[in-house]
Design a protein around this motif. Structure first.
Motif, PDB file in Angstrom:
ATOM      1  N   ILE A  49     -14.487  27.361  22.565  1.00  0.00           N
ATOM      2  CA  ILE A  49     -13.513  27.969  23.481  1.00  0.00           C
ATOM      3  C   ILE A  49     -13.833  27.465  24.862  1.00  0.00           C
ATOM      4  CG2 ILE A  49     -11.755  29.739  24.078  1.00  0.00           C
ATOM      5  CD1 ILE A  49     -12.374  31.024  21.352  1.00  0.00           C
ATOM      6  N   PRO A 101      -8.230  34.468  29.160  1.00  0.00           N
ATOM      7  CA  PRO A 101      -9.177  34.199  28.300  1.00  0.00           C
ATOM      8  C   PRO A 101      -9.225  35.553  27.512  1.00  0.00           C
ATOM      9  CG  PRO A 101      -9.742  33.341  30.271  1.00  0.00           C
ATOM     10  CD  PRO A 101      -8.391  34.106  30.567  1.00  0.00           C
ATOM     11  N   LEU A 119      -8.750  35.563  23.352  1.00  0.00           N
ATOM     12  CA  LEU A 119     -10.107  35.889  22.509  1.00  0.00           C
ATOM     13  C   LEU A 119      -9.544  36.954  21.570  1.00  0.00           C
ATOM     14  CD1 LEU A 119     -11.202  33.754  24.044  1.00  0.00           C
ATOM     15  CD2 LEU A 119     -13.313  35.152  24.081  1.00  0.00           C
ATOM     16  N   VAL A 131     -13.124  36.023  17.460  1.00  0.00           N
ATOM     17  CA  VAL A 131     -14.492  35.511  18.009  1.00  0.00           C
ATOM     18  C   VAL A 131     -15.356  36.017  16.640  1.00  0.00           C
ATOM     19  CG1 VAL A 131     -16.151  35.475  19.397  1.00  0.00           C
ATOM     20  CG2 VAL A 131     -13.885  35.571  20.489  1.00  0.00           C
ATOM     21  N   THR A 158     -18.612  30.868  16.955  1.00  0.00           N
ATOM     22  CA  THR A 158     -17.635  30.459  18.125  1.00  0.00           C
ATOM     23  C   THR A 158     -18.729  30.401  19.238  1.00  0.00           C
ATOM     24  OG1 THR A 158     -15.849  31.688  17.070  1.00  0.00           O
ATOM     25  CG2 THR A 158     -15.996  31.091  19.583  1.00  0.00           C
ATOM     26  N   TYR A 174     -17.995  30.126  23.765  1.00  0.00           N
ATOM     27  CA  TYR A 174     -17.128  30.604  24.675  1.00  0.00           C
ATOM     28  C   TYR A 174     -17.764  29.968  26.142  1.00  0.00           C
ATOM     29  CZ  TYR A 174     -14.215  32.461  28.434  1.00  0.00           C
ATOM     30  OH  TYR A 174     -13.621  32.695  29.409  1.00  0.00           O
ATOM     31  N   GLY A 189     -13.069  37.063  29.728  1.00  0.00           N
ATOM     32  CA  GLY A 189     -13.377  36.321  28.657  1.00  0.00           C
ATOM     33  C   GLY A 189     -14.634  36.303  28.158  1.00  0.00           C
ATOM     34  N   ALA A 195     -15.784  37.837  24.471  1.00  0.00           N
ATOM     35  CA  ALA A 195     -16.638  36.986  23.414  1.00  0.00           C
ATOM     36  C   ALA A 195     -18.059  37.694  23.145  1.00  0.00           C
ATOM     37  CB  ALA A 195     -17.144  35.619  24.211  1.00  0.00           C
ATOM     38  N   ALA A 242     -19.932  36.292  19.521  1.00  0.00           N
ATOM     39  CA  ALA A 242     -19.952  34.870  19.734  1.00  0.00           C
ATOM     40  C   ALA A 242     -21.377  34.348  19.743  1.00  0.00           C
ATOM     41  CB  ALA A 242     -19.169  34.526  20.863  1.00  0.00           C
TER      42      ALA A 242
END
Length: 338
Positions: free
Chosen positions: A188, A234, A238, A243, A247, A249, A262, A266, A271
């Motif tokens: 992402i 973001p 998310l 997430v 993943t 980010y 974001g 994450a 993440a």
């Protein structure tokens, strides 16, 4: 299930055999989904055992699907030598008669004309996947829901269960394989400048499920393929993208009110990689803002504020290349864990 070697002339049936871009594919599930949605069967080849040196390890796969023109579309690769064409020959037979095959190449193989330059040995199971196979549908559903599952097969009977385990498990006699499938690797990227676009484009080329976020960006999608293009904040995006550890980010809007939210989402979502592009002089300020927003010390330790591989250069493509390499390193342990 071991068979005699197929007619080598049939190797010409592989679509685009002269320029084998099919070897770039590592996850055969998108090709399997396309085949099933078109109502076509597929032949799944799984490398279940390796002896000595080999380019791919146990668990590597190829998928073969018939086209309307009589050619076979291939995805994936095992060796880069001559065996892909022979596996395709056997796959063509499996697609017709449905009988699984066990193939043995290299050391100890009965086919002395098919040699591996690495000097090792490869053992492959070929099985037919019917267009309405419940196990195949369950496999694709687990991928869509981002769940880890295990595909178990003896070549004739296939079963999928949501479970953890090694990438490849094997019972040799009678043969039964258990192959783990993780959620697709996902990238992402938030941003719309040349660096963000370079990272998104390289991620898509590297076969990440790539999502580009550009808060309030243009309505038209980017001029290159991505899995999804979203214009949301973001943190908001998310929240519904779910997430997970597969993943990555990358915050690249260069606007803290976008990127910090974001990154925090994450990190809290677990993440596998979280990075934010920006000057090193801004790192302390960004860490302080995240801490004030509730980020823990462990979460902040996982944040990359100078992402990428040093020394590659500062052009968008050079920076993006280093970041994608770093993301691959970060996500691979979750993919290859025993």
């Amino acid at each position: 299930m071991t068979t005699e070697a197929a007619d080598p002339v049939l190797g010409g049936m592989i679509e685009d055999a002269d320029w084998p871009e099919f070897g770039w594919v590592d996850d055969v599930r998108p090709a399997l989904r396309a085949a099933l949605e078109a109502g076509r069967p597929a032949a799944l080849a799984t490398l279940y055992k390796v002896a000595g040196s080999a380019p791919r390890g146990p668990g590597a796969q190829m998928l073969f699907t018939p086209g309307a023109d009589g050619q076979i579309a291939a995805s994936g690769y095992f060796s880069g030598d001559c065996i892909e064409g022979d596996v395709a020959n056997h796959a063509a037979q499996v697609l017709v008669d449905g009988a699984p095959r066990r193939l043995h190449y290299g050391m100890g193989s009965p086919w002395i004309d098919l040699r591996l330059r690495c000097g090792g040995a490869l053992h492959v199971l070929l099985e037919r996947i019917a267009p309405d196979a419940p196990a195949a549908m369950a496999l694709l559903d687990n991928a869509a829901q981002r769940r880890t599952c295990i595909w178990t097969s003896d070549g004739k009977t296939q079963h999928v269960a949501e479970a953890e385990g090694p990438l490849m498990d094997l019972c040799e006699e009678p043969l039964r394989i258990a192959r783990r499938y993780d959620p697709p690797r996902r990238l992402i990227v938030s941003g719309g400048d040349p660096g963000a676009l370079a990272a998104a484009r390289l991620g898509a080329m590297a076969q990440f499920e790539t999502i580009l976020l550009r808060p309030g960006g243009p309505h038209a999608p980017p001029p290159f393929p991505v899995s999804r293009y979203l214009r949301e904040e973001p943190a908001q995006a998310l929240a519904h993208l779910k997430v997970d550890r597969w993943t990555a980010y990358l915050g690249a809007t260069h606007e803290d009110h976008h990127d910090l939210g974001g990154c925090l989402a994450a990190l809290r979502g677990g993440a596998g990689y979280v990075g934010m592009i920006g000057a090193k002089s801004r790192a302390a300020q960004r860490l302080g803002a995240l801490e004030a927003a509730g980020a823990t010390a462990d979460e902040l330790a996982r944040l990359q504020l100078s992402p990428g591989v040093p020394g590659l250069g500062k052009s968008p493509w050079e920076v993006a290349t280093g970041i994608i390499a770093e993301i691959m390193q970060a996500l691979n342990p979750a993919r290859e864990r025993a």
